[in-house]
Design a protein around this motif. Sequence first.
Motif, mmCIF file in Angstrom:
data_model
loop_
_atom_site.group_PDB
_atom_site.id
_atom_site.type_symbol
_atom_site.label_atom_id
_atom_site.label_comp_id
_atom_site.label_asym_id
_atom_site.label_seq_id
_atom_site.Cartn_x
_atom_site.Cartn_y
_atom_site.Cartn_z
ATOM 1 N N GLU A 149 34.061 47.049 34.523
ATOM 2 C CA GLU A 149 34.584 46.104 33.533
ATOM 3 C C GLU A 149 35.430 46.780 32.457
ATOM 4 O O GLU A 149 36.540 46.305 32.155
ATOM 5 N N PRO A 150 34.990 47.901 31.848
ATOM 6 C CA PRO A 150 35.842 48.551 30.844
ATOM 7 C C PRO A 150 37.162 49.047 31.423
ATOM 8 O O PRO A 150 38.214 48.913 30.789
ATOM 9 N N GLU A 151 37.107 49.606 32.639
ATOM 10 C CA GLU A 151 38.337 50.114 33.266
ATOM 11 C C GLU A 151 39.302 48.981 33.586
ATOM 12 O O GLU A 151 40.514 49.082 33.337
ATOM 13 N N LEU A 152 38.769 47.873 34.110
ATOM 14 C CA LEU A 152 39.627 46.756 34.473
ATOM 15 C C LEU A 152 40.236 46.115 33.230
ATOM 16 O O LEU A 152 41.417 45.733 33.230
ATOM 17 N N ALA A 153 39.458 45.998 32.158
ATOM 18 C CA ALA A 153 39.980 45.438 30.909
ATOM 19 C C ALA A 153 41.104 46.305 30.368
ATOM 20 O O ALA A 153 42.137 45.801 29.892
ATOM 21 N N ALA A 154 40.934 47.629 30.448
ATOM 22 C CA ALA A 154 41.979 48.542 29.975
ATOM 23 C C ALA A 154 43.231 48.444 30.847
ATOM 24 O O ALA A 154 44.361 48.421 30.346
ATOM 25 N N ASP A 155 43.037 48.373 32.174
ATOM 26 C CA ASP A 155 44.179 48.262 33.097
ATOM 27 C C ASP A 155 44.992 46.998 32.831
ATOM 28 O O ASP A 155 46.231 47.011 32.915
ATOM 29 N N LEU A 156 44.305 45.901 32.525
ATOM 30 C CA LEU A 156 44.974 44.619 32.339
ATOM 31 C C LEU A 156 45.397 44.377 30.894
ATOM 32 O O LEU A 156 46.107 43.399 30.613
ATOM 33 N N GLY A 157 44.914 45.220 29.979
ATOM 34 C CA GLY A 157 45.261 45.063 28.571
ATOM 35 C C GLY A 157 44.651 43.829 27.941
ATOM 36 O O GLY A 157 45.310 43.141 27.149
ATOM 37 N N VAL A 158 43.403 43.526 28.302
ATOM 38 C CA VAL A 158 42.735 42.334 27.777
ATOM 39 C C VAL A 158 41.372 42.724 27.219
ATOM 40 O O VAL A 158 40.871 43.830 27.454
ATOM 41 N N SER A 159 40.779 41.789 26.481
ATOM 42 C CA SER A 159 39.444 42.045 25.939
ATOM 43 C C SER A 159 38.388 41.858 27.019
ATOM 44 O O SER A 159 38.588 41.114 27.985
ATOM 45 N N ARG A 160 37.279 42.519 26.853
ATOM 46 C CA ARG A 160 36.202 42.390 27.836
ATOM 47 C C ARG A 160 35.597 40.990 27.881
ATOM 48 O O ARG A 160 35.287 40.499 28.978
ATOM 49 N N PRO A 161 35.432 40.282 26.738
ATOM 50 C CA PRO A 161 34.920 38.904 26.826
ATOM 51 C C PRO A 161 35.830 37.989 27.655
ATOM 52 O O PRO A 161 35.350 37.196 28.468
ATOM 53 N N ALA A 162 37.159 38.114 27.478
ATOM 54 C CA ALA A 162 38.089 37.293 28.262
ATOM 55 C C ALA A 162 38.023 37.666 29.735
ATOM 56 O O ALA A 162 38.019 36.803 30.616
ATOM 57 N N LEU A 163 37.948 38.968 30.014
ATOM 58 C CA LEU A 163 37.859 39.416 31.401
ATOM 59 C C LEU A 163 36.584 38.906 32.043
ATOM 60 O O LEU A 163 36.593 38.454 33.199
#
Length: 244
Positions: free
Chosen positions: A36-50
């Motif tokens: 989850e942290p890696e994917l949020a960083a890759d997509l440039g979004v917040s973790r709650p939204a992801l």
Amino acid sequence: MAARRPQRRPVVELYERIVEAIRRGTYPPGSTLPSEPELAADLGVSRPALREALILLQEDGVITVRRGVGRTVNARPTRPGFERLQPVEQLLGDGAEVRPLVRVVEDPTDLVMQHLLVPARCEVRFWESVIAVDGIPSCLVEEWCAPDEVLAAVDRELPAALEAAAAQPRTMLHAVTALHLPLSGASTVTATVLGRRRGEALGRSPDTPVVLITQVVSAEGTPLVAAKCALPSGAPGIPVRQSR
């Protein structure tokens, strides 16, 4: 006044970005999504939204979430689903295995008498099984069948088939469907929690949210099997196809 173009919610846009990345091969079918942290960083979004987008992707069958495995991208097309009468171990797909817990003969409960139309003074088979998917306990199945004389009136091979299947890693419905009888089923779906006993069987907390499927399987109007299938949060999805 000019009509305004409908705006998509940010979580829906994020959902579609991930789906497009799957189509492009960034996350191919069968692969595991980054953490989850890696994917949020890759997509440039917040973790709650992801997290919200990932919940939608799981609900729609795009990804499967399994404890100890992570989020896996599903292959298409989807397998035949709950609209087709088949054992739950087959509904849960490849990697599902039955782990028998209880195989006994007992007095019928109120549930059994209600669904199988049996008298209070009789004996019925009760089976309890855990279905593990990729080694992870994912479903608890409780099954009861009509007394042997009722089964034999439908098909004389049924009692012996169930007796033989009791020693094998399969559900009661698997043994019944193997005889290719003219079966039909009716089910209800309830949202509840596991409770202490079911939680112990699945190695989960008693307050774990669960989808409970109560199913009655009949042959030409005669109820043969009543079952409860408890699917806790994180269990693989079971597809249902509908048309009109």
